[in-house]
Design an enzyme around this catalytic site. Structure first.
Site, PDB file in Angstrom:
ATOM      1  N   LYS A   1       3.223   6.848   4.959  1.00  0.00           N
ATOM      2  CA  LYS A   1       2.354   5.734   4.565  1.00  0.00           C
ATOM      3  C   LYS A   1       2.960   4.380   4.934  1.00  0.00           C
ATOM      4  O   LYS A   1       4.163   4.193   4.875  1.00  0.00           O
ATOM      5  CB  LYS A   1       2.121   5.783   3.045  1.00  0.00           C
ATOM      6  CG  LYS A   1       1.069   4.822   2.549  1.00  0.00           C
ATOM      7  CD  LYS A   1      -0.322   5.246   2.936  1.00  0.00           C
ATOM      8  CE  LYS A   1      -1.367   4.194   2.625  1.00  0.00           C
ATOM      9  NZ  LYS A   1      -1.311   3.033   3.521  1.00  0.00           N
TER      10      LYS A   1
ATOM     11  N   SER B   1       0.790  -1.235   0.000  1.00  0.00           N
ATOM     12  CA  SER B   1       0.000   0.000   0.000  1.00  0.00           C
ATOM     13  C   SER B   1       0.816   1.275   0.000  1.00  0.00           C
ATOM     14  O   SER B   1       0.255   2.369  -0.131  1.00  0.00           O
ATOM     15  CB  SER B   1      -0.947   0.018   1.208  1.00  0.00           C
ATOM     16  OG  SER B   1      -2.110  -0.730   0.936  1.00  0.00           O
TER      17      SER B   1
ATOM     18  N   SER C   1      -6.116   3.429   4.232  1.00  0.00           N
ATOM     19  CA  SER C   1      -5.421   2.643   3.219  1.00  0.00           C
ATOM     20  C   SER C   1      -6.435   1.881   2.378  1.00  0.00           C
ATOM     21  O   SER C   1      -6.267   0.700   2.063  1.00  0.00           O
ATOM     22  CB  SER C   1      -4.415   1.670   3.845  1.00  0.00           C
ATOM     23  OG  SER C   1      -3.497   1.206   2.878  1.00  0.00           O
TER      24      SER C   1
ATOM     25  N   LYS D   1       0.267   3.808  -2.719  1.00  0.00           N
ATOM     26  CA  LYS D   1      -0.685   4.924  -2.665  1.00  0.00           C
ATOM     27  C   LYS D   1      -0.008   6.284  -2.560  1.00  0.00           C
ATOM     28  O   LYS D   1      -0.647   7.308  -2.806  1.00  0.00           O
ATOM     29  CB  LYS D   1      -1.661   4.705  -1.506  1.00  0.00           C
ATOM     30  CG  LYS D   1      -2.535   3.454  -1.686  1.00  0.00           C
ATOM     31  CD  LYS D   1      -3.475   3.239  -0.520  1.00  0.00           C
ATOM     32  CE  LYS D   1      -4.406   2.054  -0.761  1.00  0.00           C
ATOM     33  NZ  LYS D   1      -3.881   0.791  -0.267  1.00  0.00           N
TER      34      LYS D   1
END
Length: 452
Positions: free
Chosen positions: A218, A56, A116, A59
């Site tokens: 993140k 993720s 997320s 992203k």
């Protein structure tokens, strides 16, 4: 590049013909990197040019492309994006909105970065790019523009795909570009939680409000990648950015990142000294990304691996460093404390303006489960979801051979995050309790994959 001798020393030796002796930060040989944000100088590098699955953390690139679209005037923060059937079909972690629901770009970014949410990443990609393939093509174009020579993206959310790969070096280049080019977007990465109606959704980044000076970024997790984190922290007049990839738990990645950052704030400490390279000067390796599935999600693991995994005992690797406080050994856990909340949960909503009715309408009806007691629902749903996600992931092995895009089917593998989609009426549910999974999410609708 060849394998590292250790890696920190070989990176410098390969680039500058220098040789340095340094004790490893941890016994685990997975990629890590620490840079000074303002100068771009590398402070620590360990397998930083090795190919890896981003999960993720992908992203960050989805956000970067969206920020560019905002700056170019193609969209505004209030532009409404529509949830498609393809978005609904994405595996968890997700918001769980039904097809046809609309959300603003601003709210979509908050949901994607805090929760997320894989479905919202697709909503953004389709709405900003015009189509999923066009947005993915833009992701790769921007990666090339930034000099991310070891990266390729095949989706906007990081769900398992052999054609979705990067390096710690490239992630640092991307994160630094976000921080320097879009300082006005900084709050999106440091939010400790968002609030949708009465439901509070907390970030997976456990550095926030625990490591002094942490300013977010993140996390990511799939079985093939292990636990990944890109984090930034500010102290005094110094800002450092850490990349940690492939740890075996959420707790390990948090502690490892905290130790990296703490070393970066020690003014007298440096691996590279006066000849420190810049992150842009590091040269990426080729090859196939390491698959961490056996180590992270194998049968020897006692608990189900999930993105929310930041509990339990400290890492067996220790994640300790000596020499940071006059020779006293310091652990990552000792650097983490419960700080006062940096900000209240940030409100988000569906539709153009806040409305509880719109939130209620955004979710498909949840069928009643017969033959189960209410008490078992409270404790069982989360465990069941985690087991289902993990079993899907164990059954899905990355195929290193590229497949024809027209024959690709969506990877049903979830992020191994316990599925916690909200109930049809979130206001009626306690904030900390996950609700039953929305109907329809258990049988994803096949969706087209972007062309290579």
């Amino acid at each position: 590049m060849s394998s590292f001798i250790p890696s920190r020393v070989r990176i410098l030796a390969a680039l500058f013909g220098a040789s340095l002796a340094v004790a490893p930060l941890a016994a685990q040989a997975t990629p890590s990197l620490l840079i000074d944000v303002d100068s771009g100088k590398v402070l620590i590098a360990d397998d930083a040019t090795k190919p890896w699955y981003p999960a993720s953390v992908t992203k960050l690139m989805t956000a970067y492309v969206t920020f560019r679209a905002l700056r170019d005037g193609r969209i505004t923060p209030q532009t409404l994006l529509t949830v498609s059937a393809n978005a609904v079909a994405q595996a968890p972690s997700k918001m769980g909105f039904k097809a046809g629901t609309q959300i603003t770009v601003d709210n979509a970014l908050k949901m994607m970065l805090v929760k997320s949410a894989n479905d919202i990443a697709v909503v953004i990609a389709e709405g900003v790019g015009g189509s999923l393939p066009q947005f993915v093509a833009e992701m790769n174009a921007k990666a090339a523009e930034l000099g991310m020579t070891g990266s390729h993206f095949d989706n906007p959310n990081g769900l398992p795909d052999p054609d979705n790969y990067t390096t710690a070096r490239d992630l640092a280049v991307l994160a630094r570009a976000i921080l320097l080019q879009f300082p006005e977007q900084a709050d999106l990465f440091k939010m400790p939680a968002i609030q949708l109606g009465n439901r509070v959704i907390k970030t997976y980044n456990k550095l926030i409000d625990r490591y002094p000076g942490a300013e977010g970024m993140k996390t990511g997790f799939i079985c093939a990648s292990g636990f990944n984190l890109v984090g930034v922290a500010h102290r005094g007049n110094k800002r450092v950015l850490a990349v940690v990839l492939g740890t075996s738990s959420g707790r390990e990645r948090t502690e490892a990142a905290a130790l990296l950052m703490e070393k970066g704030f020690q003014q007298s400490w440096s691996i590279f000294g006066s000849v420190s390279p810049t992150v842009d000067s590091l040269k990426n390796e080729g090859g196939t990304p390491t698959d961490m599935r056996a180590q992270v999600c194998g049968p020897k693991r006692k608990t189900v691996a999930s993105e929310a995994d930041d509990d339990g005992d400290a890492s067996p690797n220790g994640f300790a460093a000596a020499g940071m406080t006059g020779g006293v050994k310091m652990t990552g856990a000792s650097l983490l404390v419960n700080l006062p909340p940096s900000m209240a949960p940030v409100p988000v909503w569906v539709g153009p303006t806040p409305s509880q009715a719109a939130i209620d309408a955004a979710y498909p009806p949840v069928p009643e489960k017969k033959g189960r007691k209410a008490a078992s629902k409270k404790g069982g749903d989360k465990k069941d979801a985690a087991k289902q996600d993990a079993s899907k992931q164990d059954a899905t092995k990355p195929d290193t051979a590229k497949k024809d895009a027209s024959k690709k089917k969506p990877d049903a593998t979830a992020e191994a995050t316990p599925a916690t989609p909200p109930a049809a009426k979130p206001a009626a549910k306690p904030a900390a309790k996950p609700a039953p999974k929305p109907a329809g999410s258990a049988a994803p609708v096949p969706a087209p994959r972007p062309a290579n």
